[in-house]
Design a protein around this motif. Structure first.
Motif, mmCIF file in Angstrom:
data_model
loop_
_atom_site.group_PDB
_atom_site.id
_atom_site.type_symbol
_atom_site.label_atom_id
_atom_site.label_comp_id
_atom_site.label_asym_id
_atom_site.label_seq_id
_atom_site.Cartn_x
_atom_site.Cartn_y
_atom_site.Cartn_z
ATOM 1 N N PRO A 132 45.160 45.899 33.044
ATOM 2 C CA PRO A 132 46.457 45.329 33.438
ATOM 3 C C PRO A 132 47.407 46.381 33.996
ATOM 4 O O PRO A 132 47.216 47.581 33.793
ATOM 5 N N PHE A 133 48.465 45.879 34.702
ATOM 6 C CA PHE A 133 49.452 46.744 35.331
ATOM 7 C C PHE A 133 50.857 46.416 34.831
ATOM 8 O O PHE A 133 51.188 45.254 34.594
ATOM 9 N N VAL A 134 51.652 47.460 34.685
ATOM 10 C CA VAL A 134 53.087 47.299 34.519
ATOM 11 C C VAL A 134 53.709 47.727 35.834
ATOM 12 O O VAL A 134 53.553 48.882 36.256
ATOM 13 N N LEU A 135 54.355 46.804 36.515
ATOM 14 C CA LEU A 135 54.869 47.051 37.857
ATOM 15 C C LEU A 135 56.335 47.447 37.800
ATOM 16 O O LEU A 135 57.152 46.750 37.181
ATOM 17 N N ILE A 136 56.679 48.558 38.440
ATOM 18 C CA ILE A 136 58.049 49.056 38.473
ATOM 19 C C ILE A 136 58.514 49.087 39.917
ATOM 20 O O ILE A 136 57.972 49.835 40.739
#
Length: 349
Positions: A132-136
């Motif tokens: 998974p990704f945490v998008l900033i």
């Protein structure tokens, strides 16, 4: 009369020849200086092919999820310099350059947020970076990371919006933004052909140090080098062309994020009505108009925070638009705490 006409013709031909030679010399200068700059400042990351276009990806650290940094309009991976390595001490953090920006290859046509999301997804896949990704997303990048979530919700674990643009921002600020957007588009459209003949480079129009910056001199030099590429001006023209759609009252509002973990960081200086009044008085601007823009900015940021039922909204004091530069330590602390608070996090230490 024949003598006068003949002399005018000679002057005209001489002027045209001089202009042609100047353009030719400028083009050679721009090409040579770009080559020298790119040799002096090679990409810090690696180049990954995405549908035949080489995009620059710069990853540090390790762990899961991966933080993905999406820069704002005309920006590149170096805009994240003050926080990139610090965040990477506890997690994997990847920044990248959209087409034509930073070290990435250009493309001819403007691309919609959905296409930016598709490109990013392919880039991460081709680089073997698994979700998974945490998008900033900073500024315009906030729209792009939300487009990624809409397209790939199962791969998005959380979103951080850094003084993010609101899809309807120009409409909310009308009539002020209408002229500002058109003026900005005109300026960049003029700058693009001028950049091809080295004029933008000579005048320092695209230099990264035109405003006081917390970035080190070496980073500013590298940032200036890539921003002086002709490709950069063309990429900004393409993005502004899409951004101006927000002037249309039919532009839809931001899409809901459901209960996705969401952190909204707002630049305190841009929502401070007292500061806006003081700055307006100094600049001789209409105080009431500038305070109205501040209220609009605050309303837009509040609106973005309401996109998820699982959100946290923090106003970062004493910060301008580039929160990750103006308040780097606070940024790293808040983002790290937010990510660590997401369930099922497995960070390498």
């Amino acid at each position: 009369m024949k003598f006068v006409s003949s002399r005018l013709l000679r002057y005209l031909l001489f002027g045209l020849a001089s202009a042609y030679l100047a353009v030719l010399a400028g083009g050679v200068y721009q090409t040579e200086r770009t080559s020298v700059d790119l040799a002096a400042f090679p990409p810090p990351g690696r180049m990954i092919s995405v549908n035949g276009v080489n995009l620059h990806l710069y990853c540090l650290g390790s762990g899961s999820p991966t933080l993905v940094l999406e820069a704002g309009l005309g920006e590149n991976v170096l805009s994240w310099y003050p926080v990139h390595a610090k965040l990477a001490q506890t997690m994997r953090v990847c920044a990248y350059d959209r087409p034509g920006l930073g070290w990435s290859d250009p493309i001819d046509a403007a691309i919609l947020p959905e296409e930016v999301a598709e490109n990013l997804h392919t880039l991460l896949n081709n680089a073997d970076i698994a979700p998974p990704f945490v998008l900033i997303g900073h500024s315009r990048g906030g729209i792009y990371v939300r487009a990624f979530y809409c397209r790939f919700p199962e791969q998005t674990q959380a979103i951080v919006l850094v003084d993010s643009t609101h899809e309807q921002s120009p409409m909310h600020q009308y009539p002020y933004a209408s002229w500002d957007y058109r003026k900005q588009a005109l300026q960049i459209a003029i700058a693009e052909p001028l950049s091809r003949i080295g004029f933008v480079r000579l005048l320092g129009i695209a230099d990264a140090d035109r405003r006081p910056s917390p970035l080190p001199a070496a980073i500013l030099a590298a940032k200036t080098a890539v921003q002086n590429r002709t490709d950069t001006a063309h990429a900004v023209v393409n993005e502004i062309a899409v951004m101006r759609q927000g002037l249309d009252p039919s532009t839809p509002p931001p899409s809901s994020l459901g209960n996705l973990p969401l952190l909204v960081l707002t630049a305190g200086n841009l929502v401070d009505p007292d500061l806006a009044a003081r700055e307006a008085e100094k600049a001789g601007k209409n105080v009431e108009a500038e305070q109205a823009l501040v209220r609009d900015q605050q309303a837009e940021q509040d609106d973005l925070a309401r996109l998820s039922s699982n959100s946290l909204h923090i106003i970062v004091r004493n910060s301008g638009h580039f929160i990750m530069q103006d308040q780097a330590d606070e940024f790293v602390g808040v983002v790290s705490e937010f990510v660590l608070g997401i369930p099922h996090i497995n960070l390498a230490r």
